[in-house]
Design a protein around this motif. Structure first.
Motif, mmCIF file in Angstrom:
data_model
loop_
_atom_site.group_PDB
_atom_site.id
_atom_site.type_symbol
_atom_site.label_atom_id
_atom_site.label_comp_id
_atom_site.label_asym_id
_atom_site.label_seq_id
_atom_site.Cartn_x
_atom_site.Cartn_y
_atom_site.Cartn_z
ATOM 1 N N GLY A 15 -14.465 -11.276 8.546
ATOM 2 C CA GLY A 15 -14.003 -12.594 8.152
ATOM 3 C C GLY A 15 -14.640 -13.672 9.017
ATOM 4 N N THR A 16 -15.007 -14.768 8.381
ATOM 5 C CA THR A 16 -15.549 -15.924 9.093
ATOM 6 C C THR A 16 -14.702 -17.131 8.702
ATOM 7 O OG1 THR A 16 -17.089 -16.606 7.361
ATOM 8 C CG2 THR A 16 -17.884 -14.953 8.917
ATOM 9 N N GLY A 17 -14.971 -18.247 9.318
ATOM 10 C CA GLY A 17 -14.220 -19.450 8.982
ATOM 11 C C GLY A 17 -14.437 -19.909 7.555
ATOM 12 N N LEU A 22 -20.886 -9.820 5.067
ATOM 13 C CA LEU A 22 -21.121 -8.431 4.722
ATOM 14 C C LEU A 22 -22.409 -7.988 5.406
ATOM 15 C CD1 LEU A 22 -20.779 -6.817 1.266
ATOM 16 C CD2 LEU A 22 -22.818 -6.438 2.617
ATOM 17 N N ALA A 23 -22.367 -6.871 6.104
ATOM 18 C CA ALA A 23 -23.563 -6.315 6.737
ATOM 19 C C ALA A 23 -23.764 -4.893 6.240
ATOM 20 C CB ALA A 23 -23.421 -6.330 8.253
ATOM 21 N N LEU A 24 -25.015 -4.509 6.044
ATOM 22 C CA LEU A 24 -25.351 -3.189 5.539
ATOM 23 C C LEU A 24 -26.432 -2.580 6.408
ATOM 24 C CD1 LEU A 24 -25.868 -1.928 2.030
ATOM 25 C CD2 LEU A 24 -27.814 -1.815 3.540
ATOM 26 N N SER A 25 -26.289 -1.296 6.680
ATOM 27 C CA SER A 25 -27.383 -0.542 7.294
ATOM 28 C C SER A 25 -27.493 0.781 6.556
ATOM 29 C CB SER A 25 -27.153 -0.324 8.789
ATOM 30 O OG SER A 25 -26.042 0.512 9.003
ATOM 31 N N GLN A 26 -28.701 1.316 6.492
ATOM 32 C CA GLN A 26 -28.943 2.569 5.780
ATOM 33 C C GLN A 26 -30.081 3.308 6.451
ATOM 34 O OE1 GLN A 26 -30.038 2.176 1.643
ATOM 35 N NE2 GLN A 26 -29.883 4.368 1.265
ATOM 36 N N GLY A 27 -30.000 4.614 6.503
ATOM 37 C CA GLY A 27 -31.093 5.397 7.054
ATOM 38 C C GLY A 27 -30.624 6.793 7.387
ATOM 39 N N PRO A 28 -31.453 7.589 7.980
ATOM 40 C CA PRO A 28 -32.846 7.300 8.277
ATOM 41 C C PRO A 28 -33.742 7.552 7.070
ATOM 42 C CG PRO A 28 -32.294 9.466 9.129
ATOM 43 C CD PRO A 28 -31.035 8.890 8.508
ATOM 44 N N PHE A 29 -34.895 6.900 7.068
ATOM 45 C CA PHE A 29 -35.885 7.069 6.012
ATOM 46 C C PHE A 29 -37.092 7.805 6.574
ATOM 47 C CE2 PHE A 29 -33.456 3.338 4.773
ATOM 48 C CZ PHE A 29 -33.120 3.673 3.476
ATOM 49 N N LEU A 30 -37.707 8.631 5.743
ATOM 50 C CA LEU A 30 -38.875 9.393 6.191
ATOM 51 C C LEU A 30 -40.150 8.558 6.202
ATOM 52 C CD1 LEU A 30 -38.345 12.875 4.477
ATOM 53 C CD2 LEU A 30 -38.047 12.271 6.888
ATOM 54 N N THR A 31 -40.213 7.543 5.312
ATOM 55 C CA THR A 31 -41.433 6.740 5.223
ATOM 56 C C THR A 31 -41.088 5.261 5.114
ATOM 57 O OG1 THR A 31 -41.530 6.811 2.800
ATOM 58 C CG2 THR A 31 -42.641 8.615 3.989
ATOM 59 N N GLU A 32 -42.018 4.429 5.480
ATOM 60 C CA GLU A 32 -41.865 2.982 5.322
ATOM 61 C C GLU A 32 -41.781 2.611 3.847
ATOM 62 O OE1 GLU A 32 -41.449 0.475 7.596
ATOM 63 O OE2 GLU A 32 -41.189 2.130 9.003
#
Length: 57
Positions: A15-17, A22-32
């Protein structure tokens, strides 16, 4: 695809004022290339979400 594998997606909501961050992270990935593919998909999805939210104001 040989570089495709299961990844872990983490979402956090803070929550913000003015609303909610919303923040997202995903991984790990094998390639760029695989990272870029997922980044593009998430970016498109969040842009669509933002358009829906903006249409409500």
């Amino acid at each position: 695809m040989p570089d495709d594998r299961k990844t872990v997606v983490e979402l956090s909501l803070q929550g913000t004022g003015k609303g909610t961050r919303l923040a997202l992270s995903q991984g790990p990935f094998l390639t760029e290339e695989r990272l870029a593919l997922h980044r593009g998909g998430w970016t498109e999805s969040f842009e669509k979400l933002q358009a829906v939210l903006d249409s409500r104001t």
